[in-house]
Write a protein that holds these residues in place. Structure first.
Motif, PDB file in Angstrom:
ATOM      1  N   MET A  76       0.839  -1.192   0.000  1.00 59.31           N
ATOM      2  CA  MET A  76       0.000   0.000   0.000  1.00 59.31           C
ATOM      3  C   MET A  76       0.881   1.251   0.000  1.00 59.31           C
ATOM      4  O   MET A  76       1.850   1.333   0.739  1.00 59.31           O
ATOM      5  N   THR A  77       0.544   2.203  -0.829  1.00 59.56           N
ATOM      6  CA  THR A  77       1.258   3.476  -0.818  1.00 59.56           C
ATOM      7  C   THR A  77       0.636   4.395   0.227  1.00 59.56           C
ATOM      8  O   THR A  77      -0.581   4.538   0.281  1.00 59.56           O
ATOM      9  N   VAL A  78       1.476   4.977   1.056  1.00 56.27           N
ATOM     10  CA  VAL A  78       0.999   5.754   2.189  1.00 56.27           C
ATOM     11  C   VAL A  78       1.274   7.224   1.954  1.00 56.27           C
ATOM     12  O   VAL A  78       2.355   7.591   1.496  1.00 56.27           O
ATOM     13  N   LEU A 126       7.210  -0.006   7.177  1.00 48.52           N
ATOM     14  CA  LEU A 126       6.999   1.101   6.240  1.00 48.52           C
ATOM     15  C   LEU A 126       8.348   1.457   5.625  1.00 48.52           C
ATOM     16  O   LEU A 126       9.341   1.591   6.343  1.00 48.52           O
ATOM     17  N   ASP A 175       4.222  -1.348   3.597  1.00 45.78           N
ATOM     18  CA  ASP A 175       3.706  -0.052   3.170  1.00 45.78           C
ATOM     19  C   ASP A 175       4.847   0.795   2.623  1.00 45.78           C
ATOM     20  O   ASP A 175       6.014   0.616   3.002  1.00 45.78           O
ATOM     21  N   TYR A 203       3.457   0.878  12.961  1.00 49.18           N
ATOM     22  CA  TYR A 203       4.594   0.151  12.395  1.00 49.18           C
ATOM     23  C   TYR A 203       5.597  -0.258  13.463  1.00 49.18           C
ATOM     24  O   TYR A 203       5.782   0.445  14.454  1.00 49.18           O
TER      25      TYR A 203
END
Ligand SMILES: Nc1ncnc2c1ncn2[C@@H]1O[C@H](COP(=O)(O)OP(=O)(O)O)[C@@H](O)[C@H]1O
Ligand SMILES: [Mg+2]
Length: 238
Positions: free
Chosen positions: A1-3, A52, A76, A96
Motif C-alpha cells: 500500500m502506498t501511504v 513502512l 507499506d 509500524y
C-alpha cells in the motif's frame, strides 16, 4: 500500500510507546546497495513485523521498484519524501514496528543525511568490496554518523562467493584495521539481487529456487540480526 505520510501525520493522535524503530541505510558513496538493502530488508522484516519504507532520495529508485512490484509489495511504502517527515513519524508508532529509510548517495546534500541520521535508531552502512569505496564510506561514518551518537554498523554487500578469501579479508579490514562495528550478516552478489528492481521482486515474493535461494537466505539472516539488535530486551547490551 502506498501511504501519504503528510495525511497520516496530521490526522493521527500523537501517542508514543517507543516501539517503532527507524532504520536508515546510509552511505555517501553511491552503488553500495542502499536501495537494494532497504527494499529487501523491508521485505524480510515484513514476515514478522509491520514495516513502512520511506524514500528521501531524489533519484527515487525505490519508487520504480515499488511500481514494478505492483500489488505484491509486502510492506507499506512512502516514496518521494522530504527528510523532515522523519521527525514527525512518532505519530505512526502504533502502526509500524520498523520504518526503513533509503537515502541519497551524495557528497553535496549533507543536510538530508544529518536529518535522517538524527531521526534513526539504527544506521546500516552498506559497503561493497571495492578499495575505492573505503575512504568515502569511512568519511560518511566519521563525519555524519559517529558524531551524532546513533548506533550503526557496516554491512558487507556484493561479496563474490567465487573469490577465495574475499569475505575474510574485508571482515578483517573492518574489524581490525578500521575498527568499525559490522553486522555478522553479509549479502553475496547474486543475479537475483541485480534483477530484482526491474522485476519488482523481493526475497519474500520471488520463487525459491536454485537461482534465488542464496539471496533469500542472506536477507533473511540480515532481518533476524537487525531484529535482534533492536529488540527492547537486548538494548542494554550495547
Ligand atoms: N547483493 C547484490 N548482488 C547483486 N547486485 C547487487 C547487490 N546489491 C546491489 N546490487 C546492484 O548494484 C547496483 C547498486 O545497488 P543499489 O542498491 O542501487 O545501490 P545504492 O542505492 O547505494 O546506489 C544496482 O544495480 C543493484 O542492483
Ligand atoms: Mg539508491
Amino acid at each position: 500500500m502506498t501511504v501519504m505520510l503528510a495525511d497520516v501525520a496530521s490526522t493521527s493522535v500523537a501517542t508514543t510507546t517507543g516501539g517503532m524503530k527507524i532504520v536508515s541505510v546510509v552511505n555517501q558513496k553511491g552503488g553500495m546497495g542502499k536501495t537494494t538493502i532497504t527494499m529487501q530488508l523491508a521485505a524480510a522484516l515484513s514476515r514478522w513485523h509491520r514495516v513502512l519504507v520511506v524514500d528521501v532520495d531524489p533519484q527515487q529508485s525505490t519508487v520504480w521498484w515499488a511500481e514494478n512490484a505492483e500489488r505484491h509489495l509486502p510492506f507499506d511504502f512512502a516514496g518521494s519524501q522530504r527528510p523532515s517527515v522523519l521527525s514527525r513519524l512518532s505519530h505512526l508508532d502504533h502502526e509500524y514496528d520498523f520504518v526503513l529509510v533509503d537515502t541519497p548517495g551524495s557528497l553535496e546534500d549533507t543536510r538530508t543525511l544529518e536529518v535522517v541520521v538524527d531521526a534513526s535508531d539504527f544506521v546500516i552502512v552498506p559497503l561493497a568490496p571495492e578499495p575505492l569505496a573505503v575512504e568515502p564510506t569511512m568519511r560518511t561514518i566519521q563525519r555524519f554518523i559517529e558524531p551524532r551518537g546513533v548506533r550503526f554498523a557496516v554491512l558487507l554487500n556484493r561479496i563474490d562467493p567465487r573469490i577465495h578469501g574475499q569475505l575474510e579479508t574485508w571482515k578483517e579490514l573492518l574489524d581490525v584495521t578500521l575498527g568499525v562495528p559490522r553486522l555478522d550478516a553479509c549479502l553475496r552478489q547474486y543475479k537475483a539481487q541485480a534483477d530484482a528492481p526491474v522485476l519488482g521482486s523481493l526475497v519474500t515474493t520471488v520463487r525459491d529456487n536454485r537461482n534465488t535461494q542464496g539471496a533469500i537466505w542472506d536477507v533473511t539472516r540480515l532481518g533476524l540480526e537487525v531484529t535482534e539488535q533492536l529488540s527492547p530486551q537486548l538494548q542494554g547490551a550495547w
